[in-house]
Design a protein around this motif. Structure first.
Motif, short mmCIF file in Angstrom:
data_model
loop_
_atom_site.label_atom_id
_atom_site.label_comp_id
_atom_site.label_asym_id
_atom_site.label_seq_id
_atom_site.Cartn_x
_atom_site.Cartn_y
_atom_site.Cartn_z
N GLY A 62 17.24 77.00 50.61
CA GLY A 62 17.27 75.90 51.88
C GLY A 62 15.98 76.43 52.70
O GLY A 62 15.58 75.66 53.54
N VAL A 63 15.14 77.02 52.19
CA VAL A 63 13.91 77.72 53.08
C VAL A 63 12.85 76.53 53.03
O VAL A 63 12.59 75.69 54.17
N CYS A 64 12.51 75.75 51.88
CA CYS A 64 11.52 74.75 51.91
C CYS A 64 12.19 73.26 52.64
O CYS A 64 11.33 72.69 53.37
N GLY A 65 13.57 73.11 52.35
CA GLY A 65 14.22 72.06 53.12
C GLY A 65 14.18 72.05 54.65
O GLY A 65 14.01 71.29 55.50
N GLY A 66 14.46 73.51 55.04
CA GLY A 66 14.53 73.70 56.62
C GLY A 66 13.00 73.69 56.99
O GLY A 66 12.97 72.90 58.16
N ILE A 67 11.93 74.05 56.38
CA ILE A 67 10.49 73.75 56.81
C ILE A 67 10.20 72.30 56.99
O ILE A 67 9.60 71.84 57.94
N ALA A 68 10.83 71.79 55.62
CA ALA A 68 10.46 70.07 56.03
C ALA A 68 11.29 69.60 56.84
O ALA A 68 10.84 68.52 57.71
N GLU A 69 12.41 69.91 57.47
CA GLU A 69 13.03 68.98 58.30
C GLU A 69 12.43 69.48 59.72
O GLU A 69 12.21 68.78 60.75
N TYR A 70 11.79 70.77 59.96
CA TYR A 70 11.42 71.37 61.16
C TYR A 70 9.96 70.27 61.54
O TYR A 70 9.92 69.94 62.57
N PHE A 71 9.38 69.99 60.22
CA PHE A 71 7.95 69.57 60.54
C PHE A 71 8.36 67.76 60.18
O PHE A 71 7.26 66.89 60.21
N ARG A 72 9.39 67.54 59.99
CA ARG A 72 10.05 65.85 59.72
C ARG A 72 9.04 65.26 58.34
O ARG A 72 8.39 64.50 58.48
N MET A 73 9.19 66.05 57.68
CA MET A 73 8.30 65.71 56.18
C MET A 73 9.40 65.66 54.98
O MET A 73 10.61 66.21 55.21
N ASP A 74 8.99 65.01 53.92
CA ASP A 74 9.97 64.87 52.65
C ASP A 74 9.93 66.38 52.09
O ASP A 74 8.81 67.06 51.97
N PRO A 75 11.23 66.96 51.96
CA PRO A 75 11.17 68.06 51.36
C PRO A 75 10.47 68.19 49.89
O PRO A 75 10.11 69.58 49.66
N THR A 76 10.44 67.21 49.25
CA THR A 76 9.56 67.34 47.95
C THR A 76 8.31 67.71 48.21
O THR A 76 7.97 68.43 47.37
N ILE A 77 7.71 67.29 49.05
CA ILE A 77 6.18 67.74 49.42
C ILE A 77 6.24 68.96 49.73
O ILE A 77 5.21 69.47 49.20
N VAL A 78 6.91 69.58 50.46
CA VAL A 78 6.93 70.81 51.02
C VAL A 78 7.08 71.95 49.74
O VAL A 78 6.48 72.83 49.63
N ARG A 79 8.13 71.48 48.91
CA ARG A 79 8.09 72.15 47.69
C ARG A 79 6.81 72.11 46.70
O ARG A 79 6.64 73.24 46.26
N VAL A 80 6.52 71.15 46.72
CA VAL A 80 5.33 70.94 45.62
C VAL A 80 4.07 71.79 46.28
O VAL A 80 3.53 72.70 45.70
N ILE A 81 3.93 71.54 47.53
CA ILE A 81 2.74 72.49 48.27
C ILE A 81 3.13 73.95 48.03
O ILE A 81 2.38 74.87 47.76
N TYR A 82 4.37 74.55 48.36
CA TYR A 82 4.91 75.68 48.14
C TYR A 82 4.49 76.14 46.53
O TYR A 82 4.06 77.42 46.38
#
Length: 69
Positions: A15-35
């Motif tokens: 849930g780390v990438c999902g939490g970062i995505a929620e914090y910055f109001r982004m799509d979780p898939t984008i955060v995962r791809v960046i990670y």
């Protein structure tokens, strides 16, 4: 005040990438791809260590808004 939590809703591993995505109001898939891209370009080890560290440092979101069906 906005706080950073691990996500229950957008959780794949911890849930780390999902939490970062929620914090910055982004799509979780984008955060995962960046990670993943950052991890690959830094020879994986720093990215894996960072994810594991955040897994233990970031608290789990205990809000009652999420209902698992």
């Amino acid at each position: 005040m906005k706080r950073l939590f691990r996500s229950k809703r957008y959780k794949m591993i911890g849930g780390v990438c999902g939490g970062i995505a929620e914090y910055f109001r982004m799509d979780p898939t984008i955060v995962r791809v960046i990670y993943v891209m950052l991890s690959l370009f830094t020879t994986l080890f720093p990215g894996i260590i960072l994810y594991i560290a955040l897994l233990f440092i970031m608290p789990l979101d205990d809000s009652e808004e999420y209902i698992d069906v």
